[in-house]
Design an enzyme around this catalytic site. Structure first.
Site, PDB file in Angstrom:
ATOM      1  N   ASN A   1       8.310  -5.244  -0.593  1.00  0.00           N
ATOM      2  CA  ASN A   1       8.106  -4.130   0.329  1.00  0.00           C
ATOM      3  C   ASN A   1       6.614  -4.113   0.595  1.00  0.00           C
ATOM      4  OD1 ASN A   1       7.807  -1.822   1.792  1.00  0.00           O
ATOM      5  ND2 ASN A   1       8.998  -0.504   0.406  1.00  0.00           N
TER       6      ASN A   1
ATOM      7  N   TYR B   1      10.831   8.988   1.992  1.00  0.00           N
ATOM      8  CA  TYR B   1      10.917   7.909   1.000  1.00  0.00           C
ATOM      9  C   TYR B   1      11.665   8.292  -0.281  1.00  0.00           C
ATOM     10  CZ  TYR B   1       7.430   5.884   4.121  1.00  0.00           C
ATOM     11  OH  TYR B   1       6.788   5.379   5.226  1.00  0.00           O
TER      12      TYR B   1
ATOM     13  N   ARG C   1      12.402   4.484  13.357  1.00  0.00           N
ATOM     14  CA  ARG C   1      11.171   5.271  13.243  1.00  0.00           C
ATOM     15  C   ARG C   1      10.253   5.030  14.450  1.00  0.00           C
ATOM     16  NH1 ARG C   1       8.683   5.023   7.417  1.00  0.00           N
ATOM     17  NH2 ARG C   1       7.596   6.818   8.310  1.00  0.00           N
TER      18      ARG C   1
ATOM     19  N   ALA D   1       2.908  -0.741   5.001  1.00  0.00           N
ATOM     20  CA  ALA D   1       2.433  -0.840   6.388  1.00  0.00           C
ATOM     21  C   ALA D   1       1.979  -2.250   6.761  1.00  0.00           C
ATOM     22  CB  ALA D   1       1.309   0.162   6.614  1.00  0.00           C
TER      23      ALA D   1
ATOM     24  N   GLU E   1      13.073  -8.957   2.173  1.00  0.00           N
ATOM     25  CA  GLU E   1      12.242  -7.797   2.489  1.00  0.00           C
ATOM     26  C   GLU E   1      13.055  -6.531   2.233  1.00  0.00           C
ATOM     27  OE1 GLU E   1      10.788  -8.457   6.464  1.00  0.00           O
ATOM     28  OE2 GLU E   1       9.991  -6.427   6.573  1.00  0.00           O
TER      29      GLU E   1
ATOM     30  N   ARG F   1       5.221  10.910  -2.441  1.00  0.00           N
ATOM     31  CA  ARG F   1       4.801  10.560  -1.088  1.00  0.00           C
ATOM     32  C   ARG F   1       5.924  10.855  -0.084  1.00  0.00           C
ATOM     33  NH1 ARG F   1       4.572   4.442   1.391  1.00  0.00           N
ATOM     34  NH2 ARG F   1       3.731   5.056   3.409  1.00  0.00           N
TER      35      ARG F   1
ATOM     36  N   SER G   1      12.893   3.297   4.050  1.00  0.00           N
ATOM     37  CA  SER G   1      13.301   3.957   5.296  1.00  0.00           C
ATOM     38  C   SER G   1      13.855   2.917   6.262  1.00  0.00           C
ATOM     39  CB  SER G   1      12.098   4.673   5.919  1.00  0.00           C
ATOM     40  OG  SER G   1      11.089   3.734   6.284  1.00  0.00           O
TER      41      SER G   1
ATOM     42  N   PRO H   1       0.787  -1.229   0.000  1.00  0.00           N
ATOM     43  CA  PRO H   1       0.000   0.000   0.000  1.00  0.00           C
ATOM     44  C   PRO H   1       0.824   1.287   0.000  1.00  0.00           C
ATOM     45  CG  PRO H   1      -0.134  -1.111   2.125  1.00  0.00           C
ATOM     46  CD  PRO H   1       0.528  -2.065   1.178  1.00  0.00           C
ATOM     47  N   ASN H   2       0.354   2.211  -0.803  1.00  0.00           N
ATOM     48  CA  ASN H   2       0.883   3.573  -0.910  1.00  0.00           C
ATOM     49  C   ASN H   2       2.220   3.685  -1.646  1.00  0.00           C
ATOM     50  OD1 ASN H   2      -1.317   4.783   0.634  1.00  0.00           O
ATOM     51  ND2 ASN H   2      -0.437   3.706   2.383  1.00  0.00           N
TER      52      ASN H   2
ATOM     53  N   HIS I   1      12.849  -2.100   2.640  1.00  0.00           N
ATOM     54  CA  HIS I   1      12.170  -0.869   3.053  1.00  0.00           C
ATOM     55  C   HIS I   1      13.058   0.304   2.679  1.00  0.00           C
ATOM     56  CE1 HIS I   1       9.206  -3.153   5.192  1.00  0.00           C
ATOM     57  NE2 HIS I   1      10.186  -3.897   5.675  1.00  0.00           N
TER      58      HIS I   1
HETATM   59  C1  DQA Z   1       8.028   1.303   4.240  1.00  0.00           C
HETATM   60  C2  DQA Z   1       7.995   1.516   5.752  1.00  0.00           C
HETATM   61  C3  DQA Z   1       6.613   1.254   6.310  1.00  0.00           C
HETATM   62  O1  DQA Z   1       6.588   1.488   7.696  1.00  0.00           O
HETATM   63  C4  DQA Z   1       5.606   2.171   5.650  1.00  0.00           C
HETATM   64  O2  DQA Z   1       4.299   1.874   6.108  1.00  0.00           O
HETATM   65  C5  DQA Z   1       5.671   2.136   4.175  1.00  0.00           C
HETATM   66  C6  DQA Z   1       6.978   2.125   3.537  1.00  0.00           C
HETATM   67  C7  DQA Z   1       9.403   1.695   3.643  1.00  0.00           C
HETATM   68  O3  DQA Z   1       9.649   1.310   2.505  1.00  0.00           O
HETATM   69  O4  DQA Z   1      10.189   2.384   4.292  1.00  0.00           O
HETATM   70  O5  DQA Z   1       4.660   2.193   3.485  1.00  0.00           O
HETATM   71  O6  DQA Z   1       7.829  -0.077   3.970  1.00  0.00           O
END
Ligand code: DQA
Length: 146
Positions: free
Chosen positions: A73, A22, A106, A76, A97, A17, A101, A9-10, A99
């Site tokens: 990735n 990011y 965080r 959330a 996996e 974003r 960030s 998501p997102n 990410h």
């Molecule tokens: C994320 C980190 C997650 O906590 C966040 O909800 C994301 C992006 C990252 O790529 O840093 O959507 O996965």
């Protein structure tokens, strides 16, 4: 060898974003870069992004027997989705996996990954280039295994 690239998501909004967190690279650019790296490594990349948990799980089911492993990735869902981890276990798909960030630097609710215990490994905090490292690490692990 075919490698799946699953984004949750997102992540379709990458580029605009929260760029301070990011970065400004779009998901399309990340996928294109990984395709170029895949070419160098001799692997094909299949990319899929969805905002819902169900479609992400359905895609893992569809990739059974098609892809050798997955760079994921989960956005959330990383922090909440036992269903997604179960889908990786159920399909026996090895995964790394990634990410953008550093989730461990965080908010407390982002410092735990539901997926990590089933993964080969994780790359986090390196921004968009982390996808390349995750891809290289996954391919290396799969080639060493086989
Ligand atoms: C994320 C980190 C997650 O906590 C966040 O909800 C994301 C992006 C990252 O790529 O840093 O959507 O996965």
């Amino acid at each position: 060898m075919i490698i799946g690239m699953l984004n949750g998501p997102n992540l379709n909004l990458l580029g605009t974003r929260e760029p301070a967190v990011y970065g400004t690279t779009t998901l399309g650019e990340i996928v294109a870069h990984c395709q170029a790296v895949g070419h160098e490594l001799g692997v094909e990349i299949r990319a899929f992004q969805a905002n819902g948990e169900g479609p992400l799980i359905d895609q893992l089911h569809a990739w059974r027997g098609e892809v050798a492993g997955v760079v994921v990735n989960a956005g959330a869902y990383t922090h909440t989705s036992l269903a997604l981890r179960d889908a990786f276990s159920a399909t026996n798909l090895p995964f790394v996996e990634v990410h953008l960030s550093n989730i461990y630097a965080r908010e407390p609710e982002r410092r735990h990954s539901m997926l990590a215990s089933a993964s080969i490994g994780m790359v986090c905090g390196l921004g968009a280039v982390g996808y390349e490292y995750a891809l290289r690490g996954l391919v290396q692990a799969l080639r060493t295994r086989n």
